[in-house]
Design a protein around this motif. Structure first.
Motif, PDB file in Angstrom:
ATOM      1  N   SER A 146     -31.447  73.066 -47.197  1.00 16.42           N
ATOM      2  CA  SER A 146     -32.372  73.666 -48.145  1.00 16.42           C
ATOM      3  C   SER A 146     -32.644  75.085 -47.703  1.00 16.42           C
ATOM      4  O   SER A 146     -32.152  75.448 -46.543  1.00 16.42           O
ATOM      5  CB  SER A 146     -33.487  73.049 -48.595  1.00 16.42           C
ATOM      6  OG  SER A 146     -34.475  73.623 -49.157  1.00 16.42           O
TER       7      SER A 146
ATOM      8  N   ASP B 145     -38.502  68.578 -56.738  1.00 20.66           N
ATOM      9  CA  ASP B 145     -38.684  67.742 -55.836  1.00 20.66           C
ATOM     10  C   ASP B 145     -37.884  66.284 -55.752  1.00 20.66           C
ATOM     11  O   ASP B 145     -37.603  65.994 -57.023  1.00 20.66           O
ATOM     12  CB  ASP B 145     -40.040  67.257 -55.310  1.00 20.66           C
ATOM     13  CG  ASP B 145     -41.001  68.746 -54.989  1.00 20.66           C
ATOM     14  OD1 ASP B 145     -40.218  69.572 -54.684  1.00 20.66           O
ATOM     15  OD2 ASP B 145     -42.089  68.601 -55.035  1.00 20.66           O
TER      16      ASP B 145
ATOM     17  N   SER C 150     -32.436  74.176 -42.758  1.00 20.18           N
ATOM     18  CA  SER C 150     -33.199  74.882 -43.605  1.00 20.18           C
ATOM     19  C   SER C 150     -33.586  76.167 -43.029  1.00 20.18           C
ATOM     20  O   SER C 150     -33.544  76.331 -41.989  1.00 20.18           O
ATOM     21  CB  SER C 150     -34.613  74.316 -43.991  1.00 20.18           C
ATOM     22  OG  SER C 150     -35.259  75.000 -44.763  1.00 20.18           O
TER      23      SER C 150
ATOM     24  N   GLU D  53     -38.595  63.956 -50.004  1.00 19.02           N
ATOM     25  CA  GLU D  53     -38.992  62.721 -49.112  1.00 19.02           C
ATOM     26  C   GLU D  53     -38.201  61.477 -49.213  1.00 19.02           C
ATOM     27  O   GLU D  53     -37.898  60.963 -50.363  1.00 19.02           O
ATOM     28  CB  GLU D  53     -40.396  62.582 -49.863  1.00 19.02           C
ATOM     29  CG  GLU D  53     -41.289  61.332 -49.212  1.00 19.02           C
ATOM     30  CD  GLU D  53     -42.514  61.314 -49.631  1.00 19.02           C
ATOM     31  OE1 GLU D  53     -43.208  59.874 -49.666  1.00 19.02           O
ATOM     32  OE2 GLU D  53     -43.088  62.019 -50.255  1.00 19.02           O
TER      33      GLU D  53
ATOM     34  N   GLY E 104     -37.087  74.310 -49.119  1.00 12.48           N
ATOM     35  CA  GLY E 104     -37.805  73.069 -49.333  1.00 12.48           C
ATOM     36  C   GLY E 104     -38.026  72.151 -47.756  1.00 12.48           C
ATOM     37  O   GLY E 104     -37.337  72.681 -46.960  1.00 12.48           O
ATOM     38  N   ASP E 105     -39.068  71.523 -48.075  1.00 14.00           N
ATOM     39  CA  ASP E 105     -39.420  70.641 -46.677  1.00 14.00           C
ATOM     40  C   ASP E 105     -38.670  69.259 -46.746  1.00 14.00           C
ATOM     41  O   ASP E 105     -38.271  68.696 -47.838  1.00 14.00           O
ATOM     42  CB  ASP E 105     -41.042  70.582 -47.003  1.00 14.00           C
ATOM     43  CG  ASP E 105     -41.477  71.769 -46.829  1.00 14.00           C
ATOM     44  OD1 ASP E 105     -40.991  72.786 -46.204  1.00 14.00           O
ATOM     45  OD2 ASP E 105     -42.930  71.795 -47.331  1.00 14.00           O
TER      46      ASP E 105
ATOM     47  N   GLY F  46     -38.053  75.989 -44.629  1.00  9.49           N
ATOM     48  CA  GLY F  46     -38.607  74.764 -44.756  1.00  9.49           C
ATOM     49  C   GLY F  46     -39.219  74.086 -43.789  1.00  9.49           C
ATOM     50  O   GLY F  46     -38.527  74.033 -42.546  1.00  9.49           O
TER      51      GLY F  46
ATOM     52  N   THR G 193     -39.272  65.402 -45.577  1.00  2.00           N
ATOM     53  CA  THR G 193     -40.293  64.493 -45.027  1.00  2.00           C
ATOM     54  C   THR G 193     -39.538  63.189 -44.808  1.00  2.00           C
ATOM     55  O   THR G 193     -39.091  62.650 -45.922  1.00  2.00           O
ATOM     56  CB  THR G 193     -41.265  64.248 -45.845  1.00  2.00           C
ATOM     57  OG1 THR G 193     -42.274  65.515 -46.085  1.00  2.00           O
ATOM     58  CG2 THR G 193     -42.401  63.162 -45.084  1.00  2.00           C
TER      59      THR G 193
ATOM     60  N   ASN H 280     -38.297  70.009 -52.343  1.00  2.00           N
ATOM     61  CA  ASN H 280     -38.417  69.086 -51.213  1.00  2.00           C
ATOM     62  C   ASN H 280     -37.876  67.918 -51.294  1.00  2.00           C
ATOM     63  O   ASN H 280     -37.672  67.230 -52.436  1.00  2.00           O
ATOM     64  CB  ASN H 280     -40.251  69.095 -51.000  1.00  2.00           C
ATOM     65  CG  ASN H 280     -40.937  70.428 -50.990  1.00  2.00           C
ATOM     66  OD1 ASN H 280     -40.323  71.342 -50.342  1.00  2.00           O
ATOM     67  ND2 ASN H 280     -41.908  70.562 -51.450  1.00  2.00           N
TER      68      ASN H 280
END
Length: 285
Positions: free
Chosen positions: A158, A126, A177, A146, A161-162, A180, A164, A144
């Motif tokens: 990605s 991450d 994504s 952030e 992956g997320d 994600g 935020t 991920n």
């Protein structure tokens, strides 16, 4: 300028008096911490190290901390051929105007206080970035991202992956994504924004300031849609659904697309409103 080289095989601290304008870090497992400073000298601390030595080089303003056989362009394919155990914990303090490149195979990356360009390429670790004012580009396989209080343009790509974004003050966010999810909390301080989000099965939630200023188009093939803005139209009963309309003068742009994921447009509360007013109050399909 001659090349200065150090082979670091155990925990060590180094200080660099020569100017540093670009930082490059490439590691496997562990953690990378990069902090921007108003100091002119750069400082490096390798506090944990397993496996082969890290090679540190400085030449023509570029400071590199990397494994000798780990290259930027082949980062995503590295695990297919390399199987031995490696881990490094690397912390670097550099001038805030420095450009930063971090390659992380399984490692977590944290970058803060940088005004120059920031590029992060990862596999499964991450990444967290905060207080960045330059352009930010991040590519991951399953890691991920952030981003907090980032005012520069943000690019994210990605597989699973997320993304935020917290207190997003930047005017441009583009993210792609496959599976994600994407959660964006935007506050561009009245400036027009260019937001373009695409995912196949991930969910998208965007919280916009109130009043907002954007031309909106959000589409999903089989997911659900919800909007907290009365000026936007939610249409479609079977199959594809979309949210369209104009908020304010429509100066900015918001485009969000997903095949099977849901999309929610939320409203930031005004200063005099209670937090619960930020929840969707419009139609849901």
């Amino acid at each position: 300028m001659p090349v200065s080289t150090w082979a670091v095989a155990e925990p060590q601290k180094l200080t660099f008096d020569e100017p540093v304008t670009t930082l490059q870090v490439r590691v496997v497992n562990g953690t990378v911490n990069v902090v921007g400073s108003e100091e002119t000298a750069a400082r490096l601390e390798i506090s944990a190290l397993e496996g082969p030595p890290l090679v540190v080089t400085q030449q023509d303003g570029t400071l590199t901390v990397a494994y000798e056989d780990l290259h930027w362009k082949s980062l995503h394919k590295w695990l297919e051929d390399k199987g031995w155990r490696r881990r490094a914990v690397v912390s670097v303090v550099v001038p805030a105007d420095c450009a930063v490149e971090v390659g992380a195979v399984g490692a977590e990356a944290v970058v803060s206080g940088i005004r120059g360009r920031t590029d992060v390429r990862g596999v499964s670790g991450d990444t967290s970035v905060s207080g960045l004012t330059g352009k930010v580009t991040a590519e991951t396989v399953s890691g991920n991202l952030e981003a907090q209080d980032v005012t520069g343009d943000l690019r994210f790509q990605s597989v699973s992956g997320d993304l935020t974004v917290v207190d997003g003050a930047g005017t441009s966010v583009r993210a792609e994504s496959v599976s994600g999810g994407m959660i964006l909390d935007l506050d561009p301080s009245g400036r027009p924004t260019d937001i373009r989000l695409t995912t196949v099965s991930g969910e998208i939630a965007i919280r916009l300031p109130h009043p907002a200023d954007a031309t909106v188009e959000a589409n999903t093939a089989s997911g659900t849609l919800s909007s907290a803005f009365e000026d936007l139209r939610v249409s479609g009963q079977w199959g594809a659904k979309k949210i369209t309309g104009t908020l304010g003068a429509g100066t900015g742009t918001l485009r969000a697309m997903t095949a099977s994921g849901s999309i929610a447009l939320l409203r930031r509360p005004q200063a005099e409103e209670e937090p619960h007013d930020a929840e969707p109050t419009g139609k849901v399909l």
